[in-house]
Design a protein around this motif. Sequence first.
Motif, PDB file in Angstrom:
ATOM      1  N   SER A   7       0.735  -1.217   0.362  1.00 12.28           N
ATOM      2  CA  SER A   7       0.044  -0.040  -0.025  1.00 12.28           C
ATOM      3  C   SER A   7       0.836   0.941  -0.279  1.00 12.28           C
ATOM      4  O   SER A   7       0.734   2.384  -0.986  1.00 12.28           O
ATOM      5  N   ALA A   8       2.002   0.937   0.374  1.00 10.66           N
ATOM      6  CA  ALA A   8       2.842   2.237   0.931  1.00 10.66           C
ATOM      7  C   ALA A   8       4.167   3.141  -0.319  1.00 10.66           C
ATOM      8  O   ALA A   8       3.399   3.395  -0.900  1.00 10.66           O
ATOM      9  N   SER A 188      -4.086  -0.025  -3.815  1.00  6.66           N
ATOM     10  CA  SER A 188      -2.679   1.069  -3.536  1.00  6.66           C
ATOM     11  C   SER A 188      -1.660   0.461  -5.479  1.00  6.66           C
ATOM     12  O   SER A 188      -2.059   1.273  -6.001  1.00  6.66           O
ATOM     13  N   SER A 189      -2.003  -0.501  -5.014  1.00  5.60           N
ATOM     14  CA  SER A 189      -1.286  -1.378  -6.204  1.00  5.60           C
ATOM     15  C   SER A 189      -1.757  -1.127  -7.826  1.00  5.60           C
ATOM     16  O   SER A 189      -1.736  -0.412  -8.729  1.00  5.60           O
ATOM     17  N   LYS A 194      -0.384   0.425 -11.373  1.00  6.18           N
ATOM     18  CA  LYS A 194      -0.356  -0.542 -12.929  1.00  6.18           C
ATOM     19  C   LYS A 194      -0.914   0.872 -13.897  1.00  6.18           C
ATOM     20  O   LYS A 194       0.079   0.609 -14.653  1.00  6.18           O
ATOM     21  N   PRO A 195      -1.255   2.276 -13.126  1.00  9.01           N
ATOM     22  CA  PRO A 195      -1.045   3.407 -15.030  1.00  9.01           C
ATOM     23  C   PRO A 195       0.691   3.606 -15.227  1.00  9.01           C
ATOM     24  O   PRO A 195       0.394   4.355 -15.771  1.00  9.01           O
ATOM     25  N   ILE A 196       0.935   3.494 -14.487  1.00  7.13           N
ATOM     26  CA  ILE A 196       3.237   3.159 -14.706  1.00  7.13           C
ATOM     27  C   ILE A 196       4.098   2.644 -14.781  1.00  7.13           C
ATOM     28  O   ILE A 196       4.929   2.795 -15.154  1.00  7.13           O
ATOM     29  N   ARG A 197       3.233   0.726 -14.993  1.00  5.33           N
ATOM     30  CA  ARG A 197       3.690  -0.279 -15.180  1.00  5.33           C
ATOM     31  C   ARG A 197       5.309  -0.042 -16.154  1.00  5.33           C
ATOM     32  O   ARG A 197       5.772  -0.700 -16.052  1.00  5.33           O
TER      33      ARG A 197
END
Length: 532
Positions: A7-8, A188-189, A194-197
């Motif tokens: 989450s962090a 959080s993932s 996910k948008p920046i993977r």
Amino acid sequence: MIVGAGSAGCIVTNQIINNTNYKILLIEAGPSDNNPVIQVPLGYGMTFYNKKMNWNFYSINQKNLHNREIYYPRGKVLGGSGSINAMIYSRGLRSDFENWDLSAKWSWENIKTAYDQIEFAVNENTKRLPSNKIPVNDISKKHHPILNNFFDASKDLNFTFNKNLKSSIENQVGNYNVNIFKGFRTSSSKVFLKPIRNHPNLTIFTKTEVLKLNYENKKIVSLNIKHKNKKISVRPKIGTILSTGSIMTPYLLLKSGIGQAEDLKDHNIPVNLHNPNVGKNFQDHLGLDYLYKTFVPTLNKDLGTWGGRIKSVLKYLYNRSGPLALSLNQGGGYINWNSLDPFPNIQLYFNPLTYSVSYKNRRPLLNTDKFNGFIIGFNPCRPKSLGEVKLQSYQDDYLPTIDPNYLSDQRDIHDLYATFDFMRKFSSNKNISDIIKSPVSIDPIKATDDELLDHFKSNATTIYHPCGTCRMSKDIAKGVVSDKLKVHGLDNLWIVDASIMPNITSGNINAPVMMLSYLSSKIILEELKQSY
């Protein structure tokens, strides 16, 4: 380098990628979070003991819980424990953060603003989720109607009904919000990573273990890691951020020679940095469920029979609805019942089902009961007992030793007696007593305080909110990291996860962890722009 994609870690990674040109190596011990049991909200029951995505920790025997060891599930997967939890989104109470006011950066106003900036209120009519916003979903319309009995009984006791539980300290009950969107878990993932993977500046290593942080001249100069079954060394140019949680973060520091000097010497670990606070200040919520058989239908009807399960699966497959699209924890609240403090001392959970737990080869299995029933669960909001995370030798390495030290502070016993008194009054209220067929194990109305305390010590479990083991404090004598998240005595090591919380919050801690990660990111970014 960012260690831990929970989450962090996902939020910190997102903020640095979106606000700098730095290249990031994100290291996660577990696999990807694309497993269906993670996506389906009620599937988290199947992650609870899954060794591929869960650390499956156990505490040492707890002397104040009849010498029982306590199971500690912790996420080992993208999204961390936010990928295997019950998805409850609870900010906590304003009073929880009063001693977080370490500086202007950690004022309540800044904390509240951080919450506002990461949240997006959704309901069944919301079509899309904005980028970088965690959905705070009001699904009260989908909750089981038996919750109205709890709310009516609470009204008789003059508790305020808040459809969305607030940060105020008034006695309040309501429906828990969840991080679910369109019938899927939204961790959080999913929101921040996910948008920046596929960002060119981001490299993600999954199924990769960090073995040690190497120290030199007040800096972490390299990390020994095990990646694709090979032990290699990686070197951060700027620095390292640990986001591995309240158990693994102090564990990594201790393995790397950062901690209590005497303890490190006992394990023949060279002392790089003496800090007696590493692993200390361990706090957690300890709770218990009271189970009741009912005269009226509950979710057991849907999940405790094959016919009901098939119907629930079809509902979910058809339009992402039904019990599988929800959390089991549907209602609850915060109450002050003979509290020693000027704020609530009991958190409540109203769950419209019951389940039995059996132990087979030390692997507990959850089964929804076939009779109709409900749960009234509770935990003290702000336990005072402090435990610690230490090292234990294992073969040619070490494992974390988890000692929550439950009920070591008499103030926690006081809160239990307060809860027993509340349960007698609450369960005897006509709105509750009229639907109760019988208690499943113990009857709070008939049992004495001593019997209820013994029952609690025999059956209580963690509510899975460990925190505080690398406490944030401006005073090096009291904490591990400063109010700027940097480890005291080190120039390039930051910690951002539940371990830095100065004290536990009154509710489920995933929301506070996401808030502090977002606020911490802003503080770290400010320093990076000034210093590098």
